[in-house]
Design an enzyme around this catalytic site. Structure first.
Site, PDB file in Angstrom:
ATOM      1  N   ASN A  10      -7.226 -39.279  10.010  1.00 12.24           N
ATOM      2  CA  ASN A  10      -6.243 -38.231  10.316  1.00 12.24           C
ATOM      3  C   ASN A  10      -5.166 -38.863  11.185  1.00 12.24           C
ATOM      4  O   ASN A  10      -5.375 -39.076  12.375  1.00 12.24           O
ATOM      5  CB  ASN A  10      -6.953 -37.085  11.061  1.00 12.24           C
ATOM      6  N   TRP A  11      -4.036 -39.157  10.553  1.00  9.55           N
ATOM      7  CA  TRP A  11      -2.975 -39.865  11.280  1.00  9.55           C
ATOM      8  C   TRP A  11      -2.218 -38.936  12.235  1.00  9.55           C
ATOM      9  O   TRP A  11      -1.409 -39.390  13.019  1.00  9.55           O
ATOM     10  CB  TRP A  11      -1.970 -40.478  10.298  1.00  9.55           C
ATOM     11  N   LYS A  12      -2.448 -37.657  12.145  1.00  7.82           N
ATOM     12  CA  LYS A  12      -1.724 -36.657  12.942  1.00  7.82           C
ATOM     13  C   LYS A  12      -0.209 -36.886  12.804  1.00  7.82           C
ATOM     14  O   LYS A  12       0.242 -37.334  11.752  1.00  7.82           O
ATOM     15  CB  LYS A  12      -2.176 -36.705  14.398  1.00  7.82           C
ATOM     16  N   HIS A  96      -8.338 -27.773  11.960  1.00  7.05           N
ATOM     17  CA  HIS A  96      -8.444 -28.784  13.022  1.00  7.05           C
ATOM     18  C   HIS A  96      -8.230 -28.086  14.363  1.00  7.05           C
ATOM     19  O   HIS A  96      -7.443 -27.142  14.461  1.00  7.05           O
ATOM     20  CB  HIS A  96      -7.386 -29.871  12.797  1.00  7.05           C
ATOM     21  N   GLU A  98      -6.561 -28.771  16.860  1.00  4.96           N
ATOM     22  CA  GLU A  98      -5.161 -28.693  17.305  1.00  4.96           C
ATOM     23  C   GLU A  98      -4.443 -27.553  16.595  1.00  4.96           C
ATOM     24  O   GLU A  98      -3.568 -26.894  17.155  1.00  4.96           O
ATOM     25  CB  GLU A  98      -4.468 -30.053  17.073  1.00  4.96           C
ATOM     26  N   GLU A 168     -16.212 -31.383  15.123  1.00  4.21           N
ATOM     27  CA  GLU A 168     -15.389 -32.106  16.085  1.00  4.21           C
ATOM     28  C   GLU A 168     -15.411 -31.368  17.421  1.00  4.21           C
ATOM     29  O   GLU A 168     -14.654 -30.400  17.606  1.00  4.21           O
ATOM     30  CB  GLU A 168     -13.949 -32.188  15.590  1.00  4.21           C
ATOM     31  N   GLY A 174      -9.642 -37.326  20.966  1.00  7.01           N
ATOM     32  CA  GLY A 174      -8.550 -38.057  21.612  1.00  7.01           C
ATOM     33  C   GLY A 174      -8.774 -38.303  23.088  1.00  7.01           C
ATOM     34  O   GLY A 174      -7.844 -38.675  23.806  1.00  7.01           O
ATOM     35  N   SER A 213     -13.240 -39.222  18.919  1.00  5.77           N
ATOM     36  CA  SER A 213     -13.220 -40.576  19.502  1.00  5.77           C
ATOM     37  C   SER A 213     -14.199 -41.526  18.829  1.00  5.77           C
ATOM     38  O   SER A 213     -14.876 -42.302  19.502  1.00  5.77           O
ATOM     39  CB  SER A 213     -13.472 -40.503  21.014  1.00  5.77           C
ATOM     40  N   GLY A 234      -9.406 -39.935  14.183  1.00  6.85           N
ATOM     41  CA  GLY A 234      -8.014 -39.745  14.592  1.00  6.85           C
ATOM     42  C   GLY A 234      -7.399 -41.065  15.024  1.00  6.85           C
ATOM     43  O   GLY A 234      -6.993 -41.879  14.190  1.00  6.85           O
ATOM     44  N   GLY A 235      -7.375 -41.301  16.332  1.00  9.98           N
ATOM     45  CA  GLY A 235      -6.688 -42.468  16.908  1.00  9.98           C
ATOM     46  C   GLY A 235      -7.020 -43.786  16.220  1.00  9.98           C
ATOM     47  O   GLY A 235      -6.120 -44.585  15.929  1.00  9.98           O
TER      48      GLY A 235
HETATM   49  C1  PEP Z   1      -9.245 -35.898  15.162  1.00  8.20           C
HETATM   50  O1  PEP Z   1      -8.138 -35.586  15.545  1.00  8.20           O
HETATM   51  O2  PEP Z   1      -9.694 -35.372  14.128  1.00  8.20           O
HETATM   52  C2  PEP Z   1      -9.998 -36.879  15.920  1.00  8.20           C
HETATM   53  C3  PEP Z   1     -11.289 -36.960  15.713  1.00  8.20           C
HETATM   54  O3  PEP Z   1      -9.299 -37.645  16.810  1.00  8.20           O
HETATM   55  P1  PEP Z   1      -9.863 -38.888  17.659  1.00  8.20           P
HETATM   56  O4  PEP Z   1     -10.660 -39.758  16.722  1.00  8.20           O
HETATM   57  O5  PEP Z   1      -8.639 -39.583  18.172  1.00  8.20           O
HETATM   58  O6  PEP Z   1     -10.706 -38.330  18.751  1.00  8.20           O
END
Ligand code: PEP
Length: 253
Positions: A10-12, A96, A98, A168, A174, A213, A234-235
């Site tokens: 997930n590049w956001k 998600h 967010e 999640e 994040g 994470s 994500g990151g």
């Molecule tokens: C996400 O946004 O779906 C996520 C899991 O982010 P991160 O891996 O950065 O915690």
């Protein structure tokens, strides 16, 4: 039997055309090493076209980060499921945290989006997860049970049959904090058991991803858990080396 593992990036709201082309190409070039699992990447909507071109003909699937709950019409700024499907999307992330917490998406809106994605031929990745205060209050299961509620009865159950779930924990997204493998497994098992009550065949086959994470160093232990079928990343999905190491962690030793 072990379900086929799936790792989704997930590049956001990150990247540029040049960045996206380069990252997608690197992932595609390495993807032949991962024949026994599935990989998808979800760039921002405006980059779906260029990333889709890079992925064309490869085993790496294209996904979107959200979709409109409406089919078409005067919804400025929204993107219809049919448009994402036409661009070649195979997956759509819905709900998600967010989207839920920053943009006010309710459980029912998330269910409508998932249904739209499915009707257009794409697989919804339904995100659920508790906030830190929920975990501290001991209400993790109540919150997740409520997020799953629209999918536990018709018509939502038909969506669930062809969906992926991503657990999640909001406090782990994040933040560099990760649920321990046991904490994650406990919730994954709760999700699977809850689904089993209404439909055993769905609970046996549905893939439940962990997100929060995930990095190359914690992925192997998470992927050893019986109810963790991959990850929403994500990151770390913005760094090709890290993302590919996470993909590699799904392969049995
Ligand atoms: C996400 O946004 O779906 C996520 C899991 O982010 P991160 O891996 O950065 O915690």
């Amino acid at each position: 039997m072990r379900r086929r593992m799936l790792v989704v990036g997930n590049w956001k709201m990150h990247g540029s055309i040049a960045f996206a082309v380069d990252l997608a190409k690197t992932v595609v070039d390495a993807s032949c090493n991962f024949a026994s699992m599935d990989i998808a990447i979800c760039p921002p909507h405006v980059l779906l076209g260029v990333v889709g071109t890079q992925l064309g003909g490869s085993e790496v699937a294209l996904g979107a980060q959200t979709v409109s709950e409406f089919a078409e019409g005067a919804y400025t700024g929204e993107t219809a499921a049919s448009m994402l499907a036409e661009l070649g999307c195979k997956f759509v992330i819905v709900g998600h945290s967010e989207r839920r917490h920053l943009f006010g998406e309710t459980n029912d809106i998330v269910a409508a989006k998932a249904a739209m994605a499915l009707a257009a031929g794409m697989t919804p990745i339904i995100c659920v997860g508790e906030r830190l205060e929920d975990r501290k209050n001991g209400t993790t299961r109540t919150v997740i049970g409520e997020q799953l509620r629209p999918f536990m009865e018709p018509p939502g159950i038909d969506t669930l049959r062809q969906a992926v779930i991503a657990y999640e924990p909001v406090w782990a997204i994040g933040t560099g904090e990760t649920a321990t493998p046991k904490e994650a497994q406990d919730v994954h098992n709760f999700i699977r058991s809850s689904i089993a009550v209404v439909d055993k065949s769905i609970s046996d086959t549905i893939r439940i991803l962990y997100g929060g994470s995930v990095k190359p160093d914690n992925a192997p232990d998470l992927f050893r858990m019986t109810d963790i079928d991959g990850s929403l990343v994500g990151g770390a999905s913005l760094k090709a080396d890290d993302f590919l190491l996470i993909c590699g962690s799904t392969q049995p030793n």
